[in-house]
Design an enzyme around this catalytic site. Structure first.
Site, PDB file in Angstrom:
ATOM      1  N   THR A  16       1.003  -1.134   0.412  1.00  0.00           N
ATOM      2  CA  THR A  16       0.094  -0.124   0.356  1.00  0.00           C
ATOM      3  C   THR A  16       0.363   1.617   0.186  1.00  0.00           C
ATOM      4  O   THR A  16       2.104   1.170   0.452  1.00  0.00           O
ATOM      5  CB  THR A  16      -0.940   0.064   1.274  1.00  0.00           C
ATOM      6  OG1 THR A  16      -1.253   1.207   1.031  1.00  0.00           O
ATOM      7  CG2 THR A  16       0.373  -0.351   2.413  1.00  0.00           C
ATOM      8  N   TYR A  59      -1.983   0.221   9.825  1.00  0.00           N
ATOM      9  CA  TYR A  59      -2.490  -0.290   8.866  1.00  0.00           C
ATOM     10  C   TYR A  59      -0.687  -0.307   8.110  1.00  0.00           C
ATOM     11  O   TYR A  59      -0.599  -1.344   7.112  1.00  0.00           O
ATOM     12  CB  TYR A  59      -3.296   0.278   8.045  1.00  0.00           C
ATOM     13  CG  TYR A  59      -3.659  -0.568   6.772  1.00  0.00           C
ATOM     14  CD1 TYR A  59      -3.721  -2.146   6.165  1.00  0.00           C
ATOM     15  CD2 TYR A  59      -3.709   0.556   5.385  1.00  0.00           C
ATOM     16  CE1 TYR A  59      -4.246  -2.732   5.200  1.00  0.00           C
ATOM     17  CE2 TYR A  59      -3.455  -0.053   4.308  1.00  0.00           C
ATOM     18  CZ  TYR A  59      -3.878  -1.538   3.699  1.00  0.00           C
ATOM     19  OH  TYR A  59      -3.408  -1.924   2.207  1.00  0.00           O
TER      20      TYR A  59
END
Ligand code: UDP
Length: 323
Positions: free
Chosen positions: A115, A139
């Site tokens: 990501t 995350y």
């Protein structure tokens, strides 16, 4: 055969479809924590957990797996801030388990869903892959430490990986067989479309005092089919070159929250209410990909623009809210 973990989820299901259309045989492993069995319309399906040694062993004994495309993960920044340990377990520890069993079965090819959140607050934009990695939420941290584990795994030999750092995935399958469906929904485009379809009274803009031309955050939105295509090209690169690499997946164009809302109003032809709300924690003002590396290496670039992203998302949104 290719193992697609998390193939019942949003990006996993679109990639699973694309792989099958391209002639690959797949088996999807998903525990359906976030995914939907009805999204697995191609290949085989196994209901199981990447955190379970036995589930993986049984699967690798049953199917002849040549490579793994690993989507199974939690992906909400806000949820990760509330439950960091859950993100560490699900995204990091479970991936280590998967890597361990892959090694036992001598499976050498691995594609990882990373990501743009690994970069944290970018110092420079567009962001290239060698930008420093300083994630600012659990995350992003969980994905960052998997990337470090992949480097260690690679150093042991007979293992290669491609890590794909996604910017903002959006849009849906053009045949409307699958699409984006999160519960609860936190992503901008489906939330705007909820306002357009009348499921919400308005859409909130999280902050209009950012350091951008219209004051709202700028993101690089990429159609999920373009992401799927990049996974196939990366997999073929691994098989051919037997070398690891890391690529950004974005299109190098940024759109502000206001611009995305205006695009949705134009495409849906609905004029819904827009409110200004406080900033959301952990949002950098601008995230735009430098995609030169994957363009040079794999000749990949995005095919679909924001209008097409919103159109496909809107068609899917109308379908799921009608059924
Ligand atoms: N956003 C917003 N209102 C919403 C949801 C999101 O203004 O209801 C903004 C958010 O602050 C960010 C952008 O839209 O700047 C994209 O957010 P999203 O959650 O879709 O993806 P992220 O960038 O967090 O991966």
């Amino acid at each position: 055969m290719i193992l697609v973990t998390g193939g019942a989820g949003y990006i996993g299901s679109h990639t699973n479809k694309a792989l099958n259309k391209a002639g690959y045989d797949t088996v999807v492993l998903d525990n359906l924590a976030k995914g939907y069995e009805s999204f697995v319309k191609w290949g085989e399906f196994v209901n199981g957990d990447i955190g379970s040694y036995d589930d993986l062993k049984n699967l690798f004994n049953l199917y002849d797996i040549e490579g793994v495309i690993h989507f199974a993960a939690f992906s909400s920044v806000a949820e990760s801030v509330e439950h960091p340990a859950m993100y560490l377990k699900n995204n990091y520890k479970n991936t280590l388990n998967l890597l361990k069993v892959m090694r036992e079965f001598s499976i050498e090819n691995f594609i990882f869903s990373s990501t743009a959140a690994v970069y944290g607050n970018p110092k420079k934009t567009p962001i290239s892959e060698n930008h420093e990695l300083k994630p600012i939420n659990p995350y992003g941290q969980s994905k960052f430490i998997v990337e470090q584990a992949l480097e260690r795994e690679k150093a042991k030999e007979n293992f290669n990986y491609v890590s794909l750092r996604y910017f903002n995935a959006a849009g849906a399958d053009f045949d409307l067989e699958i699409g984006e469906l999160h519960e609860p929904e936190t992503h901008l485009i489906p939330l705007i479309l909820d306002a357009a379809i009348g499921k919400r009274n308005s859409i909130s803009i999280y902050g209009d005092d950012y350091n951008t031309p219209d004051g709202t955050c700028i993101r690089d939105y990429i159609h999920v089919n373009d992401l799927a295509d990049a996974h196939i090209k990366s997999y073929e690169y691994l098989l051919k070159n037997k070398e690891s690499n890391i690529f950004n997946l974005g299109n190098g164009n940024g759109f502000s929250v206001k611009e995305v809302i205006d695009t949705c109003k134009r495409i849906t032809n609905v004029d819904f209410n827009v409110e200004i709300a406080p900033r959301r924690d952990g949002d950098p003002d601008t995230l735009i990909a430098d995609f030169k590396k994957i363009n040079d290496t794999l000749n990949w670039q995005t095919e679909y623009d924001l209008d097409t992203i919103v159109e496909s998302a809107w068609n899917w949104h109308k379908k799921i809210n009608r059924d």
